[in-house]
Design a protein around this motif. Structure first.
Motif, PDB file in Angstrom:
ATOM      1  N   LEU A   1      12.976  28.724  -6.635  1.00 48.37           N
ATOM      2  CA  LEU A   1      12.564  27.510  -5.934  1.00 48.37           C
ATOM      3  C   LEU A   1      11.097  27.576  -5.515  1.00 48.37           C
ATOM      4  CD1 LEU A   1      15.644  26.638  -3.671  1.00 48.37           C
ATOM      5  CD2 LEU A   1      14.908  25.548  -5.793  1.00 48.37           C
ATOM      6  N   ASP A   2      10.634  28.767  -5.138  1.00 48.93           N
ATOM      7  CA  ASP A   2       9.223  28.918  -4.774  1.00 48.93           C
ATOM      8  C   ASP A   2       8.330  28.563  -5.964  1.00 48.93           C
ATOM      9  OD1 ASP A   2       9.985  29.757  -2.272  1.00 48.93           O
ATOM     10  OD2 ASP A   2       9.757  31.889  -2.698  1.00 48.93           O
ATOM     11  N   GLU A   3       8.733  29.001  -7.152  1.00 48.04           N
ATOM     12  CA  GLU A   3       7.955  28.696  -8.354  1.00 48.04           C
ATOM     13  C   GLU A   3       7.967  27.194  -8.643  1.00 48.04           C
ATOM     14  OE1 GLU A   3       7.888  29.806 -13.139  1.00 48.04           O
ATOM     15  OE2 GLU A   3       9.255  30.846 -11.777  1.00 48.04           O
ATOM     16  N   MET A   4       9.144  26.571  -8.501  1.00 52.11           N
ATOM     17  CA  MET A   4       9.250  25.133  -8.755  1.00 52.11           C
ATOM     18  C   MET A   4       8.449  24.339  -7.730  1.00 52.11           C
ATOM     19  SD  MET A   4      10.411  22.773 -10.725  1.00 52.11           S
ATOM     20  CE  MET A   4      11.526  23.704 -11.762  1.00 52.11           C
ATOM     21  N   ARG A   5       8.435  24.808  -6.495  1.00 55.81           N
ATOM     22  CA  ARG A   5       7.643  24.132  -5.456  1.00 55.81           C
ATOM     23  C   ARG A   5       6.155  24.271  -5.754  1.00 55.81           C
ATOM     24  NH1 ARG A   5       9.465  26.720  -1.561  1.00 55.81           N
ATOM     25  NH2 ARG A   5       7.738  28.133  -1.106  1.00 55.81           N
TER      26      ARG A   5
ATOM     27  N   ASP B   1       0.938  21.724  -7.457  1.00 46.61           N
ATOM     28  CA  ASP B   1      -0.127  21.562  -8.457  1.00 46.61           C
ATOM     29  C   ASP B   1      -0.128  20.132  -8.991  1.00 46.61           C
ATOM     30  OD1 ASP B   1      -0.842  24.207  -8.157  1.00 46.61           O
ATOM     31  OD2 ASP B   1       0.330  24.905  -9.878  1.00 46.61           O
ATOM     32  N   LEU B   2       1.068  19.593  -9.203  1.00 46.55           N
ATOM     33  CA  LEU B   2       1.187  18.229  -9.717  1.00 46.55           C
ATOM     34  C   LEU B   2       0.704  17.204  -8.696  1.00 46.55           C
ATOM     35  CD1 LEU B   2       2.182  16.250 -11.896  1.00 46.55           C
ATOM     36  CD2 LEU B   2       4.483  16.460 -10.924  1.00 46.55           C
TER      37      LEU B   2
ATOM     38  N   ALA C   1      12.639  19.199 -15.369  1.00 50.04           N
ATOM     39  CA  ALA C   1      12.762  20.622 -15.056  1.00 50.04           C
ATOM     40  C   ALA C   1      13.480  20.842 -13.728  1.00 50.04           C
ATOM     41  CB  ALA C   1      11.377  21.267 -15.026  1.00 50.04           C
ATOM     42  N   PHE C   2      13.140  20.042 -12.718  1.00 49.09           N
ATOM     43  CA  PHE C   2      13.806  20.168 -11.419  1.00 49.09           C
ATOM     44  C   PHE C   2      15.289  19.847 -11.547  1.00 49.09           C
ATOM     45  CE2 PHE C   2      15.374  18.755  -7.341  1.00 49.09           C
ATOM     46  CZ  PHE C   2      14.787  19.625  -6.437  1.00 49.09           C
TER      47      PHE C   2
ATOM     48  N   TRP D   1      10.151  19.039   0.426  1.00 47.84           N
ATOM     49  CA  TRP D   1       8.851  19.503  -0.065  1.00 47.84           C
ATOM     50  C   TRP D   1       7.809  18.394   0.027  1.00 47.84           C
ATOM     51  CZ3 TRP D   1      10.725  22.027  -5.310  1.00 47.84           C
ATOM     52  CH2 TRP D   1      11.505  23.143  -5.022  1.00 47.84           C
ATOM     53  N   MET D   2       8.200  17.196  -0.407  1.00 51.50           N
ATOM     54  CA  MET D   2       7.269  16.067  -0.397  1.00 51.50           C
ATOM     55  C   MET D   2       6.883  15.665   1.025  1.00 51.50           C
ATOM     56  SD  MET D   2       6.177  14.548  -3.265  1.00 51.50           S
ATOM     57  CE  MET D   2       6.019  12.803  -2.871  1.00 51.50           C
TER      58      MET D   2
END
Length: 330
Positions: A209-213, A218-219, A234-235, A248-249
């Protein structure tokens, strides 16, 4: 065990040990040690040879059973996942059947002849039926039974449950104490992870999850339509609830708002430069409107709606905010 930042609360509780209520409600932020504190209280209540300051001895038969999670007079109510299933997008709850089982057991005689202790955590995860079932036991508690409730969201509990508990706030550690704890545990990137978790150091490691966040941040720093569609897909493959993405948002938009006021980021300090750039090209009204649209989806964080479609909608909405903000600043 009790974490160092809760020693003062333990001394306060131990000083009035003989004046124990039928129910305690321990409140505070998530991942700051409240459940560990409640377990320590439970072990002390069951200990057969406690010290003068009420610490459990750790060696008596009751303490041994407690350390093995097999004490017959200690009951625990917490959301349980059916065997063989993954958490995924389910909102886990404490249900009425589990409450009825515990209430039935505490009506019986104590197995070891002492107190019986019921730990409920997190208490706000009880559904309505379970909460009402527990309320009946709190209104007429059996002799020698102590309830220990732990909550991260006090306002979500029934007022009648709160009114029947003695409440104690367990504070979060200072930033210095929390960072020291993480560094002692050998946590990589401790400062940034601590910031993301709002200063609460007892979070579960989640490298995937840290990597996905990180990919999301970056996006958000430079949003692009094709990258948005790829990210949503991907999510979705992670089978995480929408609530994770919304969280996160929300933190990103909070930091953008702080940057608009020339204040440092709260949750994503490593993205301070990107946040400042986003803030410089946007205004408070547009940010407020975007945040409102995001918050409107909060009640659906664990809904069965298409997470992929919702991510696409939210990220395209953010892309439009990002582009229109840029035009508005020209």
């Amino acid at each position: 065990m009790i974490y160092p930042w809760h020693q003062s609360q333990w001394r306060q509780l131990a000083a009035y040990w003989q004046n124990q209520p039928n129910a305690w409600l321990f409140t505070g932020r998530e991942n700051t040690g409240k459940t560990a504190f409640a377990r320590h209280v439970g072990q002390a209540l069951l200990c057969e040879r406690p010290s003068e300051n009420r610490e459990p001895c750790g060696v008596c038969p009751s303490c041994h059973l407690f350390s093995q999670n097999s004490h017959p007079d200690f009951y625990e109510l917490t959301p349980e996942l059916p065997e063989g299933e993954a958490v995924g997008r389910k909102l886990l709850q404490i249900k009425i059947d589990a409450v009825r089982d515990v209430i039935g057991n505490i009506q019986l005689t104590s197995v070891r002849g002492g107190r019986r202790v019921v730990l409920v955590h997190p208490a706000e995860s009880m559904n309505v039926q379970a909460a009402n079932g527990l309320l009946k036991a709190l209104e007429e508690p059996p002799e020698g039974v102590v309830f220990l409730l732990v909550t991260h969201a006090r306002d979500k509990l029934l007022p009648t449950i709160k009114s029947r508990c003695r409440q104690m706030v367990l504070p979060a550690p200072s930033r210095e104490a929390a960072l020291q704890y993480l560094q002692q545990q050998g946590t990589d990137d401790a400062e940034n992870l601590l910031a993301f978790h709002g200063g609460a150091p007892l979070f579960e490691p989640a490298p995937e999850l840290d990597e996905m966040r990180g990919e999301l941040l970056d996006l958000l720093s430079e949003p692009r339509l094709l990258a948005i569609l790829d990210y949503a897909a991907a999510f979705d493959k992670l089978k995480q609830p929408l609530a994770v993405f919304i969280g996160w948002m929300q933190k990103w938009l909070t930091d953008v708002g702080l940057a608009q006021q020339k204040m440092p980021p709260l949750y994503y300090p490593e993205y301070a430069e990107s946040l400042a750039k986003t803030a410089a090209r946007s205004d408070a009204a547009a940010l407020f409107a975007l945040t409102g649209r995001l918050n409107a989806l909060n009640p659906y964080g664990y809904h069965t709606l298409s997470v992929k479609m919702q991510l696409e909608y939210l990220l395209i909405d953010y892309l439009n905010f990002y582009k229109s903000a840029s035009k508005g600043k020209k």
